[in-house]
Design an enzyme around this catalytic site. Structure first.
Site, PDB file in Angstrom:
ATOM      1  N   GLN A  18       3.803  20.526   7.354  1.00 27.05           N
ATOM      2  CA  GLN A  18       5.087  20.121   6.179  1.00 27.05           C
ATOM      3  C   GLN A  18       5.674  18.517   7.061  1.00 27.05           C
ATOM      4  OE1 GLN A  18       6.416  23.862   5.301  1.00 27.05           O
ATOM      5  NE2 GLN A  18       5.746  23.734   3.450  1.00 27.05           N
ATOM      6  N   ALA A  20       8.944  15.947   5.878  1.00 26.04           N
ATOM      7  CA  ALA A  20      10.141  15.160   4.959  1.00 26.04           C
ATOM      8  C   ALA A  20       9.924  15.180   3.335  1.00 26.04           C
ATOM      9  CB  ALA A  20      10.665  14.513   5.610  1.00 26.04           C
ATOM     10  N   SER A  23       3.619  18.368   2.327  1.00 30.15           N
ATOM     11  CA  SER A  23       3.348  19.294   2.537  1.00 30.15           C
ATOM     12  C   SER A  23       1.741  19.336   2.440  1.00 30.15           C
ATOM     13  CB  SER A  23       3.028  20.825   1.863  1.00 30.15           C
ATOM     14  OG  SER A  23       4.586  20.959   1.878  1.00 30.15           O
ATOM     15  N   LYS A  39      -2.418  16.042   0.659  1.00 24.91           N
ATOM     16  CA  LYS A  39      -1.176  15.718   0.446  1.00 24.91           C
ATOM     17  C   LYS A  39      -0.343  15.733  -0.521  1.00 24.91           C
ATOM     18  CE  LYS A  39       2.228  12.723   3.088  1.00 24.91           C
ATOM     19  NZ  LYS A  39       2.400  11.368   3.938  1.00 24.91           N
ATOM     20  N   ASP A 137       6.469   4.583  11.171  1.00 23.18           N
ATOM     21  CA  ASP A 137       6.389   5.330  12.053  1.00 23.18           C
ATOM     22  C   ASP A 137       5.594   5.884  11.840  1.00 23.18           C
ATOM     23  OD1 ASP A 137       8.481   8.433  11.506  1.00 23.18           O
ATOM     24  OD2 ASP A 137       7.236   8.898   9.201  1.00 23.18           O
TER      25      ASP A 137
HETATM   26  N1  ATP Z   1      -5.883  14.376   7.198  1.00 19.80           N
HETATM   27  C1  ATP Z   1      -5.337  15.300   7.631  1.00 19.80           C
HETATM   28  N2  ATP Z   1      -5.622  16.871   8.513  1.00 19.80           N
HETATM   29  C2  ATP Z   1      -5.221  17.343   8.659  1.00 19.80           C
HETATM   30  N3  ATP Z   1      -4.459  17.735   9.486  1.00 19.80           N
HETATM   31  C3  ATP Z   1      -3.133  16.661   8.186  1.00 19.80           C
HETATM   32  C4  ATP Z   1      -4.064  15.313   7.624  1.00 19.80           C
HETATM   33  N4  ATP Z   1      -2.788  14.587   7.559  1.00 19.80           N
HETATM   34  C5  ATP Z   1      -1.606  14.883   8.489  1.00 19.80           C
HETATM   35  N5  ATP Z   1      -1.904  16.370   8.774  1.00 19.80           N
HETATM   36  C6  ATP Z   1      -1.291  17.294   9.304  1.00 19.80           C
HETATM   37  O1  ATP Z   1       0.300  17.417   8.092  1.00 19.80           O
HETATM   38  C7  ATP Z   1       1.254  17.123   9.181  1.00 19.80           C
HETATM   39  C8  ATP Z   1       2.444  16.341   8.438  1.00 19.80           C
HETATM   40  O2  ATP Z   1       1.468  15.042   7.409  1.00 19.80           O
HETATM   41  P1  ATP Z   1       2.625  14.015   7.436  1.00 19.80           P
HETATM   42  O3  ATP Z   1       2.893  13.399   8.189  1.00 19.80           O
HETATM   43  O4  ATP Z   1       1.533  12.811   5.981  1.00 19.80           O
HETATM   44  O5  ATP Z   1       3.656  14.386   6.299  1.00 19.80           O
HETATM   45  P2  ATP Z   1       4.959  14.105   5.903  1.00 19.80           P
HETATM   46  O6  ATP Z   1       5.556  14.933   4.723  1.00 19.80           O
HETATM   47  O7  ATP Z   1       5.007  12.162   5.342  1.00 19.80           O
HETATM   48  O8  ATP Z   1       5.537  13.573   7.155  1.00 19.80           O
HETATM   49  P3  ATP Z   1       6.954  13.260   7.614  1.00 19.80           P
HETATM   50  O9  ATP Z   1       8.031  14.145   8.086  1.00 19.80           O
HETATM   51  O10 ATP Z   1       6.811  12.287   9.283  1.00 19.80           O
HETATM   52  O11 ATP Z   1       7.282  12.223   6.428  1.00 19.80           O
HETATM   53  C9  ATP Z   1       0.897  16.072   9.966  1.00 19.80           C
HETATM   54  O12 ATP Z   1       1.963  16.552  10.938  1.00 19.80           O
HETATM   55  C10 ATP Z   1      -0.066  16.735  10.388  1.00 19.80           C
HETATM   56  O13 ATP Z   1      -0.046  17.946  10.693  1.00 19.80           O
END
Ligand code: ATP
Length: 712
Positions: A18, A20, A23, A39, A137
């Site tokens: 999860q 910011a 999820s 996502k 990032d």
């Molecule tokens: N393709 C994937 N396969 C498996 N796990 C993933 C994948 N993409 C993301 N994750 C898991 O989900 C988490 C969050 O993904 P992501 O960084 O894309 O979300 P975010 O909401 O943009 O996070 P941030 O707070 O970094 O902006 C990652 O740290 C990872 O553990």
């Protein structure tokens, strides 16, 4: 509970992470069952303008690289059609951050895994650069791990949500979660909310990559104000902006205290010295806030490619008892390898000699490194110096143990047990390392002794040869002495030959003494090998670790409960006492058992080294001396033959008592001559045998310019 889009379906509890903005869930394709990651953007995120929401998708469609997450499609959530869902390939290994959070990686990843991260990030970022994308990032949480068919990790850059949003002050808060990795200019704007006129280019990614690499190599963040970066943002800003040139880390250990600058990776990092120096060079140039001094992307790419293209040669310096990883290019000459070895060991190329798999390894400095044998940590090339070398192995530094919380506090106890779990993993690694070094020392010295043994035999052969020649010369000399005193050219070598005859037994017994000493060394070695074979310290440490891990899991459960019941609290307290006992045992086992045995071997190494060095230099001296003696005896033989020839030529019949006597003398002379020829032939044969032994001789010809013992 389940959620779905047109083509994919997932359980809410299958959450992968999860962040910011969203999820991420593990989902399946409805038609094929294929695993994917979806996502799902949160409310705050999908209330953003449509183009902003679409930026991450658009960016991902342009990218196609093994180290960038593969984008599959954008769909809409069934429950809320406004809510976009990004479908991408599923990476079963979690994120790099998850990996770093494992207790075994508390002090950073092992070298082999670090190099994989380095390669994946550099190649992925290069692809982004080719497509004009600045990620902005980069952090371990945004590097997801897939396990390849060969079992090796493949890291992929994910989360492209931040790239454009940086230009949009309103959505700037989305960066808040990653401030530890922010370039100082971004930090000022994003965290301290101070206006910042500068435009952000690729160097912001390079800074984040630098922080990420440091964390992957050490397990800790490089810039650490007292209380942590989030609690002390002003100090954090001070650290990253006031960082002296070439410093790669800054830590404030006390509240309001000074900042300790570090220019090298910390002692506990698992990387070899060979890789550390190269990485430190990269870090010093990308963790640089001054745009003019900071490396550009091309420099960064060239420097990291240079590291990645090198091959690793494992070398164990026997007299110093130290292990080294030498990074060289396959196209480098062996002389470059010698220089790298010198840089790490201080042993000059002229005195370096090598052994591999129990045999001397002659290395030609003009050959290419590609000719070196393949090495591993367990099967290194042994380095020997022709000169006496000081012991360089230092007892490993123990990791700092956290202070045991005195009071009953489930949270503090959990943090303590978690850290202890990491610390004991480090102890176990150290025990493994000491065990392996003991094993290598014993193996290396076994071969070293064997090589000196061969040298001893070679010298014993030379002694035998000298003796044979000496006897033949002496017997001839006796015959010649029977010639009339006034005979011209009469030989007078007797005195010289007697002197040699007198000294020979001394050399013979000297060599026998060496052979005896070598046997004694073998016995000493065998005792140490027996102790090593019986050593159970790795198993003992592993079993203690198992207990500590179990206590840690118990404390993790206890932490989740708001309040423990009476019995649970009692169990928790007992477990805490046990934990304290285990930790005491870990330290005792390490200091009184492992370290002690290791020190015993090191003490023996010093004795063995000086004994073998002493023997080798004496043998070398003997060899030279014997070759000189052989030359002298050959001269004597030639002289004797000349005299014989003259005798035969000058014999006048009237000078003899009668024809019978004359014939008898000629016959004797001829026989003697035949015998000498036979001896000479035998000696030539011996010479050939000795020369073939010489191929195994431990004194290797590494550099043809280095003076070798005479006759080689
Ligand atoms: N393709 C994937 N396969 C498996 N796990 C993933 C994948 N993409 C993301 N994750 C898991 O989900 C988490 C969050 O993904 P992501 O960084 O894309 O979300 P975010 O909401 O943009 O996070 P941030 O707070 O970094 O902006 C990652 O740290 C990872 O553990």
């Amino acid at each position: 509970m389940m959620a779905s889009t047109e083509n994919y379906i997932w359980y809410h509890e299958d959450v992968l992470g999860q962040g910011a903005t969203a999820s991420v869930y593990k989902a399946r394709a409805k038609k094929t069952g294929e695993l994917v990651a979806v996502k799902v953007f949160n409310v705050a995120s999908y209330s953003r303008p449509y183009e902003v929401q679409m930026r991450e998708f658009k960016m991902l469609t342009r990218l196609n690289h093994v180290n960038v997450i593969k984008f599959l499609s954008v769909e809409e959530l069934h429950m809320n059609r406004d809510q976009k869902v990004l479908v991408m390939e599923f990476c079963s290994g979690g994120s790099l951050l998850n990996l770093l959070e494992k207790p075994e990686n508390f002090y950073g990843l092992p070298e082999s895994e670090f190099l994989i991260v380095l390669r994946c990030v550099v190649n992925g970022i290069n692809h982004l650069r080719d497509h004009g994308v600045v990620h902005r990032d980069i952090k371990p949480g945004n590097l997801v791990r897939k396990v390849g068919e060969d079992g090796c990790s493949i890291y992929k850059i994910t989360d492209f949500g931040a790239a454009r949003e940086l230009e949009d002050n309103e959505t700037f808060m989305s960066l808040y979660g990653t401030e530890e990795y922010l370039h100082p200019d971004l930090y000022m704007r994003a965290v301290l909310r101070k206006p910042q006129e500068k435009s952000f280019n690729v160097t912001v990614d390079l800074w984040s990559i630098g922080v990420t690499f440091y964390q992957v190599a050490t397990g800790t963040l490089p810039f650490m104000p007292y209380g942590g970066p989030r609690k002390n943002q002003q100090v954090m800003y001070k650290i990253i902006t006031e960082k002296p040139e070439r410093a790669i880390a800054g830590v404030q250990k006390t509240e309001g205290g000074p900042i300790e600058w570090r220019y090298q990776l910390p002692y506990y990092c698992q990387l070899s010295q060979g890789l550390r120096v190269q990485l430190e060079q990269v870090l010093a140039n990308i963790l640089e806030s001054n745009q003019e001094k900071c490396w550009g992307f091309d420099q960064f790419f060239a420097a990291t490619q240079d590291i990645l293209q090198r091959i690793k040669v494992h070398v164990f310096s026997l007299q110093q008892a130290t292990a080294h990883c030498i990074y060289v290019h396959i196209y480098n000459t062996v002389s470059i390898f010698f220089e790298e070895v010198q840089a790490q060991t201080g042993i000059a190329p002229e005195v370096q000699q090598y052994m591999f798999q129990g045999h001397p390894l002659p290395l030609d400095p003009s050959k290419k490194v590609a000719h070196l044998p393949r090495t591993t940590e367990e099967q290194p090339i042994f380095l020997l110096s022709r000169q006496p070398e000081k012991m360089a192995a230092l007892p490993p530094r123990e990791p700092e143990s956290p202070v045991i919380p005195v009071r009953f506090d489930v949270k503090a106890d959990y943090i303590f047990s978690r850290t202890m779990d990491g610390v004991v993993h480090q102890y176990l690694r150290m025990v493994h390392c000491l065990h392996q070094h003991r094993e290598l020392i014993l193996r290396g010295f076994y071969s070293h002794i064997e090589c000196v043994h061969v040298e001893c035999n070679n010298t014993a052969h030379k002694v035998a040869m000298v003796n044979m020649k000496l006897l033949s010369c002496l017997s001839m000399e006796e015959t010649l002495e029977q010639l009339p005193r006034d005979f011209p050219d009469a030989s007078d070598n007797m005195q010289k030959l007697s002197l040699i005859q007198e000294k020979m037994p001394m050399y013979g017994s000297g060599i026998r003494e060496f052979q005896g000493k070598l046997q004694h060394l073998h016995m000493d070695l065998a005792k140490h090998s027996e102790t090593l074979a019986e050593d159970r310290s790795i198993q003992k440490m592993a079993s203690l670790l198992e207990k500590i891990v179990a206590a840690h899991h118990q404390f993790r459960k206890d932490r989740l409960n708001e309040k423990l019941g009476y019995n649970e609290e009692q169990i928790h307290k007992f477990e805490k006492i046990n934990l304290m006992i285990y930790i005491k045992r870990v330290k005792g086992l390490f200091r009184e058992d492992c370290l002690q045995k290791y020190q015993n071997v090191l003490t023996a190494v010093q004795t063995w080294s000086s004994m073998l060095h002493d023997m080798q230099s004496k043998l070398e001296h003997f060899s030279g001396f014997f070759l000189q003696l052989i030359a002298e005896l050959q001269m004597c033989e030639r002289h004797q033959t000349k005299v014989l020839d003259r005798v035969l030529a000058l014999q006048r019949p009237e000078a003899m008592e009668g024809q019978k006597k004359k014939d008898h003398l000629i016959l004797r002379m001829k026989r003697l001559r035949d015998e000498m020829e036979l001896v000479a032939q035998e000696m030539q044969n011996n010479n050939r045998i000795i020369e073939s032994f010489g191929a195994f001789n431990a004194r290797l010809v590494i550099d043809p310019e280095v003076p070798q013992p005479k006759g080689h």
